[in-house]
Design a protein around this motif. Structure first.
Motif, PDB file in Angstrom:
ATOM      1  N   UNK A  36      47.874  34.219  21.081  1.00 41.44           N
ATOM      2  CA  UNK A  36      47.461  32.881  20.625  1.00 41.44           C
ATOM      3  C   UNK A  36      48.632  31.915  20.544  1.00 41.44           C
ATOM      4  N   UNK A  37      49.854  32.462  20.359  1.00 38.12           N
ATOM      5  CA  UNK A  37      51.013  31.574  20.245  1.00 38.12           C
ATOM      6  C   UNK A  37      51.732  31.382  21.574  1.00 38.12           C
ATOM      7  N   UNK A  38      51.862  32.493  22.338  1.00 35.47           N
ATOM      8  CA  UNK A  38      52.652  32.418  23.565  1.00 35.47           C
ATOM      9  C   UNK A  38      51.846  31.982  24.781  1.00 35.47           C
ATOM     10  N   UNK A 452      53.796  29.065  35.902  1.00 31.63           N
ATOM     11  CA  UNK A 452      54.188  29.068  34.494  1.00 31.63           C
ATOM     12  C   UNK A 452      55.642  29.465  34.354  1.00 31.63           C
ATOM     13  N   UNK A 453      56.404  28.783  33.485  1.00 29.43           N
ATOM     14  CA  UNK A 453      57.787  29.202  33.205  1.00 29.43           C
ATOM     15  C   UNK A 453      57.772  30.520  32.439  1.00 29.43           C
ATOM     16  N   UNK A 454      58.895  31.203  32.392  1.00 31.14           N
ATOM     17  CA  UNK A 454      58.936  32.523  31.722  1.00 31.14           C
ATOM     18  C   UNK A 454      58.635  32.415  30.214  1.00 31.14           C
ATOM     19  N   UNK A 455      58.003  33.430  29.744  1.00 31.19           N
ATOM     20  CA  UNK A 455      57.765  33.580  28.301  1.00 31.19           C
ATOM     21  C   UNK A 455      58.026  35.046  27.945  1.00 31.19           C
ATOM     22  N   UNK A 456      58.760  35.245  26.839  1.00 32.21           N
ATOM     23  CA  UNK A 456      59.051  36.610  26.377  1.00 32.21           C
ATOM     24  C   UNK A 456      58.081  36.941  25.245  1.00 32.21           C
ATOM     25  N   UNK A 457      57.379  38.034  25.409  1.00 33.36           N
ATOM     26  CA  UNK A 457      56.326  38.393  24.476  1.00 33.36           C
ATOM     27  C   UNK A 457      56.803  39.343  23.373  1.00 33.36           C
ATOM     28  N   UNK A 458      57.964  40.004  23.567  1.00 37.36           N
ATOM     29  CA  UNK A 458      58.502  40.898  22.542  1.00 37.36           C
ATOM     30  C   UNK A 458      59.008  40.082  21.363  1.00 37.36           C
ATOM     31  N   UNK A 459      58.742  40.556  20.161  1.00 40.86           N
ATOM     32  CA  UNK A 459      59.189  39.855  18.949  1.00 40.86           C
ATOM     33  C   UNK A 459      60.710  39.786  18.901  1.00 40.86           C
ATOM     34  N   UNK A 474      65.164  49.400  25.147  1.00 36.40           N
ATOM     35  CA  UNK A 474      65.049  48.104  24.491  1.00 36.40           C
ATOM     36  C   UNK A 474      64.013  47.294  25.251  1.00 36.40           C
ATOM     37  N   UNK A 475      62.923  46.905  24.553  1.00 36.55           N
ATOM     38  CA  UNK A 475      61.805  46.236  25.211  1.00 36.55           C
ATOM     39  C   UNK A 475      62.072  44.757  25.404  1.00 36.55           C
ATOM     40  N   UNK A 476      61.518  44.262  26.545  1.00 34.90           N
ATOM     41  CA  UNK A 476      61.522  42.815  26.799  1.00 34.90           C
ATOM     42  C   UNK A 476      60.273  42.501  27.613  1.00 34.90           C
ATOM     43  N   UNK A 477      59.107  42.493  26.926  1.00 33.90           N
ATOM     44  CA  UNK A 477      57.857  42.153  27.607  1.00 33.90           C
ATOM     45  C   UNK A 477      57.876  40.659  27.918  1.00 33.90           C
ATOM     46  N   UNK A 478      57.471  40.334  29.123  1.00 30.31           N
ATOM     47  CA  UNK A 478      57.613  38.931  29.545  1.00 30.31           C
ATOM     48  C   UNK A 478      56.390  38.528  30.351  1.00 30.31           C
ATOM     49  N   UNK A 479      56.278  37.259  30.570  1.00 32.72           N
ATOM     50  CA  UNK A 479      55.226  36.695  31.410  1.00 32.72           C
ATOM     51  C   UNK A 479      55.759  35.420  32.046  1.00 32.72           C
ATOM     52  N   UNK A 480      55.319  35.221  33.285  1.00 30.96           N
ATOM     53  CA  UNK A 480      55.697  34.005  33.996  1.00 30.96           C
ATOM     54  C   UNK A 480      55.142  34.041  35.400  1.00 30.96           C
ATOM     55  N   UNK A 481      55.029  32.932  35.966  1.00 33.57           N
ATOM     56  CA  UNK A 481      54.547  32.842  37.340  1.00 33.57           C
ATOM     57  C   UNK A 481      55.272  31.663  38.002  1.00 33.57           C
ATOM     58  N   UNK A 528      64.074  34.530  33.861  1.00 35.31           N
ATOM     59  CA  UNK A 528      64.214  33.300  34.630  1.00 35.31           C
ATOM     60  C   UNK A 528      63.232  33.316  35.811  1.00 35.31           C
ATOM     61  N   UNK A 529      62.659  32.160  36.087  1.00 35.14           N
ATOM     62  CA  UNK A 529      62.033  31.887  37.386  1.00 35.14           C
ATOM     63  C   UNK A 529      62.346  30.436  37.749  1.00 35.14           C
ATOM     64  N   UNK A 530      61.766  29.982  38.837  1.00 35.26           N
ATOM     65  CA  UNK A 530      62.142  28.649  39.309  1.00 35.26           C
ATOM     66  C   UNK A 530      61.659  27.545  38.387  1.00 35.26           C
ATOM     67  N   UNK A 531      60.781  27.929  37.416  1.00 37.68           N
ATOM     68  CA  UNK A 531      60.258  26.901  36.518  1.00 37.68           C
ATOM     69  C   UNK A 531      60.958  26.887  35.168  1.00 37.68           C
ATOM     70  N   UNK A 532      61.854  27.845  34.914  1.00 39.32           N
ATOM     71  CA  UNK A 532      62.538  27.804  33.634  1.00 39.32           C
ATOM     72  C   UNK A 532      63.167  29.121  33.261  1.00 39.32           C
ATOM     73  N   UNK A 533      63.579  29.192  31.950  1.00 38.97           N
ATOM     74  CA  UNK A 533      64.285  30.374  31.427  1.00 38.97           C
ATOM     75  C   UNK A 533      63.871  30.592  29.965  1.00 38.97           C
ATOM     76  N   UNK A 534      63.857  31.881  29.543  1.00 38.76           N
ATOM     77  CA  UNK A 534      63.572  32.242  28.137  1.00 38.76           C
ATOM     78  C   UNK A 534      64.447  33.433  27.780  1.00 38.76           C
TER      79      UNK A 534
END
Length: 1218
Positions: A36-38, A452-459, A474-481, A528-534
């Motif tokens: 709901x937040x990310x 979509x720019x990258x988003x990191x889903x891990x707290x 060490x987890x780093x769940x992410x999302x982006x397109x 990172x992707x071409x639309x941004x960084x997180x």
């Protein structure tokens, strides 16, 4: 669309549910997270999250609920088809759709029938990104039909014949559960001989007479509707050979009976399945059930084998007394020929079942949701297997791809769809349908084209804790397109981590294959992707591993002995381990013989069952370790009996972890000498303060070899250890090395602090000083402080040496003081002590009590009252009042000598008291004084009082002198304590005849001034008893008694019997000896003859075997000492002192006849007839053993034990038998 409804075969239905559940789990696992937040602003095609099962059997008594839940962004809308056509729910008032959901609710409880809504339903969830579809849901109402009515003829069989009782339940939906019961709803017992088949029929391999009953009832339970249907009862009668012979006997000759054998024995044959071969088909994943039931006599036993193979070990089970073989989770490898063998003593029969395992479609690789960015490429793969091989079909948004709109970015190649250069319009939901004749699979997978720019889903700031030398993830769940690239950094200014040391996983996880202490730190994940960084930071801590530094060791012990396994664990200081002991990888037995200590497992009284592998497992939140050892139990060796003794002393004492106020003591136990050590006793020596004296320090259990000891400051410690077992305590060990603790201020103050003055002008402060052990340091002193309690003075203090007393001089008399005594040494002061209250010295009281008053209660008791003195005049602690009193003179002026003063003290502030034990008819004088801790105050004015008259004491003596034929003269001395003025004497006397009966009582009043009196006109040769007492105006005093006998003639002196207790002495008398009289001798001979006759009768009766009741014994041979009790209900007693007129007539001797109910007590006389010359030594019998056996004589009670052990006289014996 190639969707197939599974055939309506009841043995396939169980396989559908696992496939559906698997499909639902697969769908939810493929979903792109909608946080709901990310990801709240991301669009997503619909995803089916919940749906009803493919084969949906409903209860016709309840509303129909067909589930269809889905999620997507924006939320999807729902529609339904029924039997392949659109289902318009708006036109049916009984059908509603749950708000925000696609679930249908059909209200058939108010009206309508479930059969109306039977059919195939499918749900579609649609939004702007595509449409997902559910499975084809076949809705059918459950059915529990009744049995068709039929007439069941009774069955009659001969003993040993086989039988099949058919059940043939009605066909329901779902199929019914079958069981056989009687009219009482009790299940019919089943065995190898009688059992129920898979089809519900009841099979008898051979019948027995006990099978006869009229209520064989088959029941069908339909669980879906919770109903039970009942078949008509079947009656079975089994005729035994004896019954058959009885029937034939009425019609045939005696030679035509059946033989005695219960039935004809025969080899086995199969009741089911028929023939020698059969076939069975089952679906993969289901339970394969094969059945063989045989008949024969004796009852056959069933065996199972698989031709050209073995039965799977962990999946094979036998049911129904091995008549049913079940294999769970069957697969294609379980196909083949299975053979069942039925065998009895007369032969064997075989049946082969050919099993073929088919398979409904199952997933090899289900399509996965695909998220692409514009211009990217991707694939959807749908691979399934089955037997036969399933066909793969594709749909787009619920429409077969063959008739769906063309998409230039999409290419279909069998079970794969290839996407290239996708655009936003390429977003859709694709369905893969894998079908064969046994079922189908349907999977939804969407293609979502996003930018979509990258988003990191891990707290953020997650703390990871890892054991050293283990992998760290060490987890780093992410999302982006487009799909972001992931980099990891350590620290704030570190460079990117490379794969030479680290492993970077595709899902963003960083793996440190071997984490070390220097791996601790902060790690940053950058997407990172071409639309941004997180980016996101996580933290890693490396912990020391848990290790077992002392492992349990292999042990061989004798049965009945004790064994101990050691397990010492070392762990990271920040982790708390949990130690668990296992036996053979299971829990320890729940037995008190197993005890677990900190580092040990001890097993006492070892038995054979205790042998095995023992494992010590240490677990923390991050890791676990274990170590095992084997225990082997052997029989005790035939060695000489062990010598049990106290343990040998411990040795190798070592001090570790030395702290200011603590130390750890470790030792090695000595030999326990065949008796387990139960505890260790630790003692210490203070070489500085009390050298050579050992004190108790602590005790620990016999399984421990270390102890954490709490120490006191400034003590030079040495320790020794003793071991104790059931035999005793060992000698002490050698002393450990010395350990001197640091000095510290005292941690306690002196006790027993008191303040008491010894003089009127001082205050003596005392206390119990601290010993050297308690001083905690050198230079022990005391700070003594005092001040008046009720004043405003400041504390006065003085520091004194190590003493126990300090005297404060010049104090006022008896003033309360507050006192404190505080310990101190060279290091500092002890805690502030609490103040106690004391008083300065006391002085003698100044004032005497006033207004002394005396109230005479009776002749021996007076009550004294006085007014209290003012408390200030006491000048000390009021302890009470003291009364001095003395008898000044007797009111009768017969004794004027002065009597010594008596003292009574009354504690506390009392104002009255009682004076007991006064002399009647006397004049007393008293005074009262107040008492404090110093002494007595002045006396009050003397106060005199008189006590009234009382009853006198008994006359001092009573003597009978000058006996004649008809007179006796009495002489006496007055009472020693008249307690008043004597008014007269009373003499009462009565005669006692030869049978000890008391005669009439005569009263005689004698003037008080007389001391001699003569009684005339008495009977000659008669005993008299006299009762004599004095009287005052108050009443009669205590009496004195005496007995005497008048003479036989003038030439013979009458004797005086011994007096009662305290009555003085008496003279012996002489009487006529009746034992020489002829009449007495004749009577005794008659009695002896009677006893002889009774003995002869008893002897004859015993020889004839007759019973001789105890009551007859007692009546025929009564004991002379017991007979009077039967006649008069009297008690065995002797004279007691005269108390009332009602007790005047007392018997002289136990065993004599007593008039009325009077008793005789020991206190009055110890006389017996022997004393008067009437007794003889010896029992009245000729055979003492006869009396002991038959007289019924009992031991006397303790209260009667003093009466006499002398033999009854002939007179008594005569009285008893006459």
């Amino acid at each position: 669309m190639q969707l197939k409804i599974m055939p309506k075969k009841k043995h396939f239905s169980a396989g559908r549910v696992p496939l559906i559940l698997f499909l639902c789990q697969m769908i939810s696992a493929l979903d792109v997270p909608l946080d709901s937040k990310l990801l709240g602003d991301l669009v997503q095609p619909p995803t089916i999250t919940q749906q009803s099962p493919k084969d949906y059997i409903i209860d016709p008594r309840e509303n129909i609920v067909i589930q269809c839940e889905a999620k997507g962004k924006p939320p999807p809308s729902f529609s339904w088809t029924r039997n392949g056509t659109h289902f318009d729910i708006d036109k049916d008032p009984l059908v509603t759709m749950k708000p925000g959901s696609g679930t249908l609710i059909i209200n058939i409880m108010s009206e309508g029938k479930a059969e109306t809504y039977e059919g195939v339903y499918q749900c579609t969830a649609r939004n702007e990104r595509g449409a997902a579809i559910s499975n084809n849901i076949v809705v059918r109402p459950s059915r529990s039909p009744l049995w068709t009515k039929e007439r069941l003829e009774p069955i009659t069989l001969h003993n040993g014949q086989s039988l099949v009782l058919p059940c043939r339940p009605p066909i329901g939906l779902p199929p019914a559960i079958i069981f056989w019961m009687d009219n009482s709803f009790q299940r019919l017992p089943q065995s190898e001989r009688v059992s129920q088949g898979l089809n519900g029929d009841l099979y008898f391999s051979n019948v027995l007479p006990e099978d006869t009953r009229e209520d064989y009832i088959c029941y069908a339970r339909f669980n879906h509707t919770q109903t039970i249907q009942q078949k008509q009862p079947i009656s079975l009668k089994v005729i035994s050979v004896d019954e058959l012979n009885d029937t034939i006997a009425a019609n045939l000759s005696d030679t035509e009976f059946y033989g005695a054998k219960p039935g004809k024995e025969r080899p086995p044959t199969f009741l089911t399945p028929q023939g020698t071969e059969s076939r069975k088909e089952e679906l993969r994943g289901n339970v394969l059930s094969l059945e063989c039931i045989a008949e024969g006599l004796p009852t056959p036993i069933i065996y199972w084998i698989k031709e050209d193979g073995t039965l799977p070990v962990n999946r094979t089970f036998y049911q129904n007394f091995k008549k049913t073989l079940q294999i769970t989770q069957v697969s294609e490898a379980d196909s083949g020929n299975y053979q069942c063998i039925a065998k009895n003593t007369l032969g064997a029969v075989h049946h082969t079942i050919s099993v073929t395992v088919k398979a409904a479609p199952y997933w090899i690789s289900a399509p996965q949701n695909l998220v692409l960015s514009p211009g990217e490429n991707g694939t959807l793969i749908c691979r399934a297997n089955g037997n036969p091989k399933p066909r793969i079909g594709w749909l787009t948004n619920g429409v077969p791809v063959e008739i769906a709109p063309d998409d230039p970015s999409r290419k279909i190649d069998g079970d794969t769809i290839i996407f290239s250069n996708v655009q936003e319009r390429s977003s859709a939901v694709y369905q893969c349908n894998a079908s064969n004749e046994y079922g189908y699979l349907l999977a939804n997978a969407f293609v979502n084209v996003l930018a979509e720019p990258p988003r990191i889903l891990t707290s953020a700031n997650i703390l990871y804790q890892v054991i050293a030398n283990r992998p760290a993830l060490l987890d780093c769940a992410f999302f982006g397109s487009p799909l972001p690239t992931i980099e990891w950094f350590k620290g704030t200014k570190g460079s990117a981590l490379h794969e030479d040391i680290y492993v970077l996983h595709d899902n963003g996880t960083l793996e440190i294959p071997v984490a070390q202490k220097d791996s601790t730190g902060t790690y940053t994940c950058v997407a990172r992707n071409k639309l941004g960084m997180a980016k996101n930071e996580v933290h890693l801590e490396i912990k020391d591993p848990t290790r077992i530094i002392k492992q349990p060791e292999y042990a061989v012990v004798q049965r009945g002995s004790k064994v101990s396994f050691e397990c010492k664990v070392k762990h990271d200081d920040t982790l708390i381990p949990t130690i668990m002991w296992l036996k053979d990888n299971g829990e320890l037995p729940n037995d008190e013989r197993f005890s677990i200590g900190k580092d040990h497992l001890v097993v006492t009284d070892v038995s054979d069952d205790d042998g095995g592998m023992y494992t010590c497992a240490a677990n923390t939140t991050l890791d676990s370790v274990s170590a095992s050892a084997v225990l082997r139990v052997v029989a005790p060796t035939p060695t000489p009996a062990p010598i049990y003794d106290v343990p040998n002393p411990p040795f190798d004492l070592e001090l570790t972890n030395q702290l200011d106020k603590g130390v750890q003591l470790t030792w090695t136990p000595g030999d326990d000498n065949n008796s387990p050590i139960t505890k260790f006793i630790i003692e210490y020596e203070d070489a500085m303060h009390e050298a050579g004296i050992w004190h108790h320090q602590a005790e620990v259990s016999g399984t421990q070899t270390t102890a954490q000891l709490t120490l006191s400051p400034y003590v030079n410690y040495s320790f020794r250890v003793m071991a104790e077992n059931s035999i005793g305590r060992s000698v002490p060990s050698e002393a450990s090395e010395q350990y001197l603790t640091k000095a510290a201020e005292p941690d306690q103050n002196p006790t027993a602090v008191e303040g008491l003055g010894t003089e009127p002008d001082n205050l003596v402060i005392t206390w119990k000083p601290l010993n050297g052990f308690e001083s905690n340091g050198p230079g022990l002193q005391y700070k003594v402080s005092w001040r008046q309690k009720d004043g405003d003075d400041e504390w006065t203090s003085v520091v004194v040496a190590n003493v126990s007393k300090y005297i404060v001089s010049g104090t006022p008399t008896f003033v309360p003081y507050l006192i404190k005594v505080q310990a101190l040494n060279d290091v500092g002061f002890a805690p502030e002590p609490a103040a106690v209250m004391g008083h300065s010295g006391e002085d003698l009281p100044m004032v005497a009590p006033g207004n002394v008053r005396v109230n005479v209660v009776n002749s021996t008791l007076a009550e004294v009252h006085w007014d209290p003195v003012p408390l200030k005049s006491v000048r000390g602690h009021l302890q009470g009042y003291r009364i001095y009193y003395w008898k000044a003179q007797s009111s009768s002026k017969r004794n004027r000598r002065h009597i010594e003063k008596k003292i009574l003290t009354f504690q506390g502030n009392k104002t009255h008291g009682m004076l007991p034990g006064l002399q009647p008819y006397s004049h007393y004088v008293l005074n009262v004084r107040v008492v404090n801790g110093k002494g007595e105050g002045p006396a009050s004015t003397d106060r005199g009082f008189h006590t009234p008259e009382g009853v006198p004491s008994a006359p001092s003596s009573l003597k009978i002198v000058n006996p004649t034929l008809d007179s006796l003269t009495l002489e006496w001395d007055p009472p020693s304590h008249p307690n008043g003025v004597l008014t007269e004497y009373t003499l009462r006397y009565q005669p006692i005849n030869s049978t000890h009966e008391l005669g009439p009582l005569v009263d005689l009043k004698i003037p008080a001034n007389k001391t001699r009196w003569t009684l005339n006109h008495l009977n000659f040769s008669t005993r008299y008893k006299f009762y004599f007492y004095a009287q005052t105006s108050v009443g009669s005093g205590s009496q004195i008694t005496e007995e005497a006998i008048t003479t036989v003639d003038e030439g013979k002196l009458a004797g005086i019997l011994p007096p009662d207790v305290g009555a003085g002495k008496a003279m012996a008398s002489r009487q006529v000896d009746i034992a020489t009289q002829g009449w007495f001798i004749g009577l005794m001979c008659a009695v002896a003859l009677l006893i002889l006759i009774l003995l002869i009768v008893c002897f004859i009766r015993r020889n004839k075997g007759g019973k001789y009741p105890v009551k007859e014994k007692e009546d025929a041979h009564a004991d002379p000492e017991i007979q009077p009790m039967k006649e008069d209900d009297g008690t065995f007693g002797e004279y007691r002192s005269f108390e009332s007129d009602a007790e005047d007539h007392k018997p002289l001797k136990k065993g004599s006849r007593t008039p009325s109910d009077r008793t005789v007590k020991k206190e009055d006389s110890d006389d017996s007839l022997v004393d008067y010359g009437e007794g003889v030594n010896g029992q009245f019998n000729e055979d003492g053993s006869f009396i002991g056996q038959y007289s019924g004589k009992k031991e006397k009670e303790p209260a009667e034990g003093n009466e006499s052990s002398e033999a009854p006289s002939p007179v008594n014996a005569m009285n008893s038998f006459v």
